[in-house]
Design an enzyme around this catalytic site. Structure first.
Site, short mmCIF file in Angstrom:
data_model
loop_
_atom_site.label_atom_id
_atom_site.label_comp_id
_atom_site.label_asym_id
_atom_site.label_seq_id
_atom_site.Cartn_x
_atom_site.Cartn_y
_atom_site.Cartn_z
N ASP A 28 -9.40 28.54 -44.94
CA ASP A 28 -9.80 27.66 -43.84
C ASP A 28 -10.18 28.54 -42.65
O ASP A 28 -9.31 29.16 -42.02
CB ASP A 28 -8.65 26.72 -43.47
CG ASP A 28 -9.06 25.67 -42.45
OD1 ASP A 28 -10.27 25.33 -42.40
OD2 ASP A 28 -8.19 25.18 -41.70
N ASN A 82 -11.52 37.94 -36.90
CA ASN A 82 -12.82 37.38 -36.58
C ASN A 82 -13.50 37.05 -37.91
O ASN A 82 -13.83 37.95 -38.68
CB ASN A 82 -13.65 38.38 -35.77
CG ASN A 82 -15.01 37.84 -35.39
OD1 ASN A 82 -15.79 37.42 -36.24
ND2 ASN A 82 -15.30 37.85 -34.10
N ASP A 107 -16.09 24.34 -32.34
CA ASP A 107 -16.43 23.90 -30.99
C ASP A 107 -17.94 23.82 -30.86
O ASP A 107 -18.63 24.83 -30.99
CB ASP A 107 -15.86 24.91 -29.99
CG ASP A 107 -16.06 24.47 -28.54
OD1 ASP A 107 -16.80 23.48 -28.32
OD2 ASP A 107 -15.50 25.11 -27.65
N ASP A 140 -17.40 16.19 -36.19
CA ASP A 140 -17.62 14.86 -35.65
C ASP A 140 -18.81 14.83 -34.70
O ASP A 140 -19.06 13.83 -34.04
CB ASP A 140 -16.36 14.33 -34.95
CG ASP A 140 -15.80 15.32 -33.94
OD1 ASP A 140 -15.28 14.87 -32.91
OD2 ASP A 140 -15.85 16.54 -34.19
#
Length: 287
Positions: A28, A82, A107, A140
Site C-alpha cells: 500500500d 519515498n 492528495d 474520491d
C-alpha cells in the site's frame, strides 16, 4: 529505511521484516495511518505479507505498534520511504511474488507540484512487476483518478491492461473530458482541483485534449507534417506529466468500478460513500 523518508532506500533486509519473505506481497503506497493493510491482514490471515509505505515516521511507528499488539508483525510491516525514488528497490528486490500494489486517495493538490503517480513510478512498476500482479487505483476526485489511470496507460509500455473484473462487475462511465474540466463539483471533503488547460504551439493558443499517436519519419501526422507529431499526435512517451489529464486513451471506456474489488475499504472510502454519500473512482489493472 530512508533517513527522512525522502531519500531512496538503498537496501531492504526482507528477512528482518517478514517471517517468510517468499509469501506473496501486498503493498500500500502512501499508506498513511496504515489501517487498510492491517484490516486486510486480519481478514485474510497470514497467506500474504503486507507492506505499508509512507514518509510520515510517526504514523508508521504507531502502525507497527498496532501490528505488534495484534500479533501480526511477522507478516505486516510499515516502512518509511519515498515510494517514487525507492520503487525499483521496493519492488525489484522482494524474494517472493508481488500480488497487489494499491495507490489510494493521494492528495489531489500534489499534482500541482509532482504527483506520486507519474512517469518514474509507472515505469519502475512496469519493469519489475511480474505478469499477474495487480495495481489498484482509487480516489474520491475523478480528476485525480483520471490522472493516475492515464499515467499507467501512457507510461506502462503496454505492460498493463484493465482487469477483466470491469466487464463482470457494476461500473459507471467516466465523465466526458469537457464536463470534467468545466465542472466544479462541491464536495464535503474538498474541491476538484481542475482548470482549463491552454497549450501553445507555433504561437497559436489551443485548448482541448491531447491525442496520442505514433508516426514514423515519413508518415503524416494529424498536423499533416511528415515525421513531426508536434503537440497533437505525439508519441506516448513524449506527453508531459502536466498533460496527463488531457490524454484520451482507450481505458476510459472501461469506466469506474462501482464497488471495491479488493473487499477491504479504507477509512476514507467509508467516510465518502457512507457519511457523505459521495462517489469513489476505482480502476483495477493487471500486469
Amino acid at each position: 529505511m530512508s533517513p527522512n523518508g525522502k531519500q531512496p532506500v538503498e537496501i531492504i533486509d526482507w528477512g528482518a521484516l517478514f517471517e517468510d519473505p517468499s509469501k506473496p506481497l501486498v503493498v500500500d503506497l502512501g499508506c498513511g495511518a496504515g489501517r487498510y493493510i492491517l484490516l486486510m491482514a486480519h481478514r485474510n490471515g497470514r497467506r500474504q505479507n503486507y507492506l505499508g509505505v509512507d514518509v510520515h515516521k510517526a504514523l508508521l511507528d504507531r502502525a507497527n505498534g498496532w501490528a505488534a499488539a495484534r500479533s501480526l508483525s511477522d507478516s505486516v510491516h510499515y516502512l518509511q520511504a519515498n515510494a517514487v525514488a525507492s520503487a525499483s528497490v521496493l519492488f525489484g528486490s522482494y524474494p517472493g511474488p508481488i500480488e497487489l500494489v494499491s495507490i489510494q486517495y493521494p492528495d489531489p493538490q500534489q499534482r500541482r507540484q509532482r504527483h506520486v503517480v507519474g512517469r518514474e513510478l509507472v515505469e519502475a512498476l512496469a519493469s519489475v512487476l511480474k505478469p499477474g500482479a495487480r495495481v489498484y487505483l482509487a480516489s474520491d476526485f475523478e480528476d485525480t483518478a483520471t490522472y493516475m489511470r492515464n499515467a499507467f496507460e501512457l507510461y506502462g509500455a503496454g505492460r498493463f491492461c484493465v482487469d477483466d473484473i470491469h466487464a463482470t462487475q457494476l461500473v459507471f462511465p467516466c465523465k466526458p473530458l469537457t464536463t470534467l474540466v468545466k465542472t466544479r463539483e462541491p464536495s464535503s471533503v474538498g474541491t476538484l482541483f481542475m482548470r482549463e488547460k491552454t497549450r501553445t504551439r507555433d504561437g497559436v493558443r489551443q485548448q482541448g485534449p491531447v491525442s496520442v499517436a505514433t508516426a514514423g519519419p515519413n508518415e503524416a501526422t494529424s498536423e499533416g507534417e511528415p515525421g513531426d507529431p508536434g503537440q497533437e499526435g505525439r508519441g506516448a512517451s513524449s506527453v508531459d506529466e502536466d498533460e496527463l489529464l488531457w490524454f484520451q486513451g482507450s481505458w476510459q471506456q472501461a469506466g469506474w468500478l462501482g464497488e471495491n474489488p479488493i473487499g477491504v475499504p479504507t477509512e476514507r472510502e467509508v467516510y465518502v460513500e457512507k457519511a457523505t454519500m459521495g462517489r469513489v473512482y476505482r480502476i483495477l489493472l493487471v500486469r
